[in-house]
Design a protein around this motif. Structure first.
Motif, PDB file in Angstrom:
ATOM      1  N   GLU A  68       0.828  -1.209   0.000  1.00 62.85           N
ATOM      2  CA  GLU A  68       0.000   0.000   0.000  1.00 62.85           C
ATOM      3  C   GLU A  68       0.862   1.259   0.000  1.00 62.85           C
ATOM      4  OE1 GLU A  68      -2.364  -0.756   3.430  1.00 62.85           O
ATOM      5  OE2 GLU A  68      -4.003  -1.680   2.290  1.00 62.85           O
ATOM      6  N   CYS A  69       1.962   1.234   0.758  1.00 64.76           N
ATOM      7  CA  CYS A  69       2.877   2.383   0.782  1.00 64.76           C
ATOM      8  C   CYS A  69       3.541   2.564  -0.580  1.00 64.76           C
ATOM      9  CB  CYS A  69       3.951   2.184   1.855  1.00 64.76           C
ATOM     10  SG  CYS A  69       3.357   2.313   3.554  1.00 64.76           S
ATOM     11  N   ALA A  70       3.937   1.443  -1.192  1.00 67.85           N
ATOM     12  CA  ALA A  70       4.574   1.509  -2.507  1.00 67.85           C
ATOM     13  C   ALA A  70       3.611   2.043  -3.554  1.00 67.85           C
ATOM     14  CB  ALA A  70       5.087   0.125  -2.908  1.00 67.85           C
ATOM     15  N   ARG A  71       2.357   1.624  -3.459  1.00 65.03           N
ATOM     16  CA  ARG A  71       1.361   2.124  -4.407  1.00 65.03           C
ATOM     17  C   ARG A  71       1.163   3.626  -4.237  1.00 65.03           C
ATOM     18  NH1 ARG A  71      -4.651  -0.053  -3.945  1.00 65.03           N
ATOM     19  NH2 ARG A  71      -4.007  -1.700  -5.375  1.00 65.03           N
ATOM     20  N   ALA A  72       1.110   4.094  -2.983  1.00 67.46           N
ATOM     21  CA  ALA A  72       0.921   5.520  -2.714  1.00 67.46           C
ATOM     22  C   ALA A  72       2.073   6.350  -3.271  1.00 67.46           C
ATOM     23  CB  ALA A  72       0.786   5.756  -1.210  1.00 67.46           C
ATOM     24  N   GLU A  73       3.275   5.761  -3.287  1.00 71.09           N
ATOM     25  CA  GLU A  73       4.451   6.462  -3.806  1.00 71.09           C
ATOM     26  C   GLU A  73       4.614   6.271  -5.309  1.00 71.09           C
ATOM     27  OE1 GLU A  73       8.035   5.659  -1.622  1.00 71.09           O
ATOM     28  OE2 GLU A  73       7.005   5.704   0.313  1.00 71.09           O
ATOM     29  N   GLY A  74       3.770   5.446  -5.897  1.00 70.56           N
ATOM     30  CA  GLY A  74       3.863   5.212  -7.334  1.00 70.56           C
ATOM     31  C   GLY A  74       4.986   4.285  -7.734  1.00 70.56           C
ATOM     32  N   ILE A  75       5.414   3.376  -6.842  1.00 74.53           N
ATOM     33  CA  ILE A  75       6.539   2.494  -7.155  1.00 74.53           C
ATOM     34  C   ILE A  75       6.165   1.023  -6.998  1.00 74.53           C
ATOM     35  CG2 ILE A  75       8.329   4.184  -6.587  1.00 74.53           C
ATOM     36  CD1 ILE A  75       8.617   2.795  -3.850  1.00 74.53           C
ATOM     37  N   ALA A  91      -4.864 -14.620   1.877  1.00 75.68           N
ATOM     38  CA  ALA A  91      -4.127 -14.367   0.638  1.00 75.68           C
ATOM     39  C   ALA A  91      -5.072 -14.108  -0.527  1.00 75.68           C
ATOM     40  CB  ALA A  91      -3.224 -15.554   0.314  1.00 75.68           C
ATOM     41  N   LYS A  92      -6.211 -14.802  -0.541  1.00 77.98           N
ATOM     42  CA  LYS A  92      -7.165 -14.581  -1.619  1.00 77.98           C
ATOM     43  C   LYS A  92      -7.688 -13.151  -1.584  1.00 77.98           C
ATOM     44  CE  LYS A  92     -10.136 -17.782  -2.656  1.00 77.98           C
ATOM     45  NZ  LYS A  92     -11.205 -18.800  -2.534  1.00 77.98           N
ATOM     46  N   LYS A  93      -7.883 -12.613  -0.383  1.00 80.82           N
ATOM     47  CA  LYS A  93      -8.295 -11.217  -0.263  1.00 80.82           C
ATOM     48  C   LYS A  93      -7.164 -10.286  -0.689  1.00 80.82           C
ATOM     49  CE  LYS A  93     -11.472 -12.106   3.586  1.00 80.82           C
ATOM     50  NZ  LYS A  93     -11.791 -11.818   5.008  1.00 80.82           N
ATOM     51  N   ALA A  94      -5.930 -10.685  -0.384  1.00 82.15           N
ATOM     52  CA  ALA A  94      -4.782  -9.844  -0.708  1.00 82.15           C
ATOM     53  C   ALA A  94      -4.577  -9.709  -2.203  1.00 82.15           C
ATOM     54  CB  ALA A  94      -3.514 -10.427  -0.069  1.00 82.15           C
ATOM     55  N   VAL A  95      -5.047 -10.685  -2.962  1.00 83.85           N
ATOM     56  CA  VAL A  95      -4.912 -10.620  -4.416  1.00 83.85           C
ATOM     57  C   VAL A  95      -5.620  -9.392  -4.972  1.00 83.85           C
ATOM     58  CG1 VAL A  95      -5.572 -11.769  -6.576  1.00 83.85           C
ATOM     59  CG2 VAL A  95      -4.526 -13.073  -4.746  1.00 83.85           C
ATOM     60  N   ARG A  96      -6.615  -8.898  -4.245  1.00 84.86           N
ATOM     61  CA  ARG A  96      -7.338  -7.713  -4.711  1.00 84.86           C
ATOM     62  C   ARG A  96      -6.463  -6.464  -4.693  1.00 84.86           C
ATOM     63  NH1 ARG A  96     -13.432  -8.379  -2.114  1.00 84.86           N
ATOM     64  NH2 ARG A  96     -13.899 -10.361  -3.133  1.00 84.86           N
ATOM     65  N   LEU A  97      -5.302  -6.543  -4.051  1.00 89.33           N
ATOM     66  CA  LEU A  97      -4.394  -5.409  -4.013  1.00 89.33           C
ATOM     67  C   LEU A  97      -3.513  -5.439  -5.266  1.00 89.33           C
ATOM     68  CD1 LEU A  97      -2.846  -4.274  -0.676  1.00 89.33           C
ATOM     69  CD2 LEU A  97      -1.718  -3.711  -2.825  1.00 89.33           C
ATOM     70  N   GLN A  98      -4.144  -5.789  -6.399  1.00 90.91           N
ATOM     71  CA  GLN A  98      -3.469  -5.849  -7.689  1.00 90.91           C
ATOM     72  C   GLN A  98      -2.343  -6.863  -7.722  1.00 90.91           C
ATOM     73  OE1 GLN A  98      -3.623  -1.145  -8.203  1.00 90.91           O
ATOM     74  NE2 GLN A  98      -2.730  -2.116  -9.957  1.00 90.91           N
TER      75      GLN A  98
END
Length: 259
Positions: A68-75, A91-98
């Motif tokens: 989530e932090c990496a996504r916020a920074e665009g990396i 883990a199945k829920k975590a897959v939703r984080l792209q």
């Protein structure tokens, strides 16, 4: 070569991945490893991997918070979560984080190899790369960056929802569109439109993955204009329709009106 970062707090597993896997044979190179999400985030900032293999539960910072932090920074690169049977539902829920996928521990080398090949194929096909987070920090910390290009990048980062064009930004900067277009490509390694599309798609995918928005809402909120144009652009780069993407992300059929 696909650049891979490994983030895993269990040293035996981390060392096993580092030392027993034939990464070169898979067309990959490991650019770093970390025992927790906080160290992993630092390596994401400096090494710019194409893929990060990360455990979910770790000390100091877990894998999801790191992502989530990496996504916020665009990396944020492609995500592959490492998980145990006890965490399978999580883990199945975590897959939703792209996330691209998740692997059960201990990792099977054949399964890992197959996944890496899919990611490599997706990259050459256009899906990987176009939606990777743009590392804005890398550009903006470059003191040699052309000031007109910097202005154009800042407009993309903050105003991607608006109607932007190279002609408009050139007029704002007081230079010709051909000059700005050439300098932008030299600095970014891609055209203005490609970078703008990446930023829009990255945010559109995050909204679709959240399950809180309908496709037409995502189209309107991310600068794609009408619904039809969004579907055309999405399919061109993602190799599937928004409707299919929703099915894959949620694991369920889309609701009426989500085509």
């Amino acid at each position: 070569m696909l650049r891979v970062l490994i983030v895993e707090d269990e040293e035996i597993i981390r060392r096993g991945l580092l030392c027993t896997i034939d990464w070169a044979g898979m067309g990959c190179i490991v650019v770093g490893d970390a025992p927790d999400g906080r160290t992993g985030l630092e390596l994401l900032r400096t090494e710019h991997p194409d893929v990060v293999l990360t455990d979910i539960r770790m000390p100091r910072m877990d894998g999801i918070e790191m992502a989530e932090c990496a996504r916020a920074e665009g990396i944020l690169p492609k995500l592959v979560f490492l998980t145990s049977y006890a965490e399978f539902g999580y883990a199945k829920k975590a897959v939703r984080l792209q996330a691209a996928d998740y692997l059960l521990k201990p990792v099977d080398e054949a399964e890992l190899s197959a996944l890496m090949q899919r990611l490599i194929a997706a990259g050459t096909g256009g899906r990987m790369g176009i939606t990777e987070g743009i590392d804005w920090r890398r550009y903006f910390e470059d003191e040699t960056l052309n000031p007109y290009v910097r202005h154009a990048m800042e407009r993309i980062q903050h105003d991607y929802r608006e109607k932007l064009s190279i002609e408009l930004l050139a007029e704002e900067a007081g230079v010709s569109a051909s000059y700005l277009s050439r300098k932008f490509k030299e600095a970014a390694g891609q055209t203005f439109l490609e970078m703008l599309t990446r930023e829009r798609l990255q945010n559109a995918i995050a909204q679709l993955s959240s399950g809180k928005y309908r496709v037409y809402e995502v189209a309107e909120e991310n600068g794609f204009g009408d619904y039809k144009n969004f579907c055309t652009v999405f399919k061109k780069y993602m190799k599937c329709s928004p409707r299919t993407f929703l099915q894959q992300t949620r694991g369920t059929a889309p609701q009426q009106g989500e085509e």
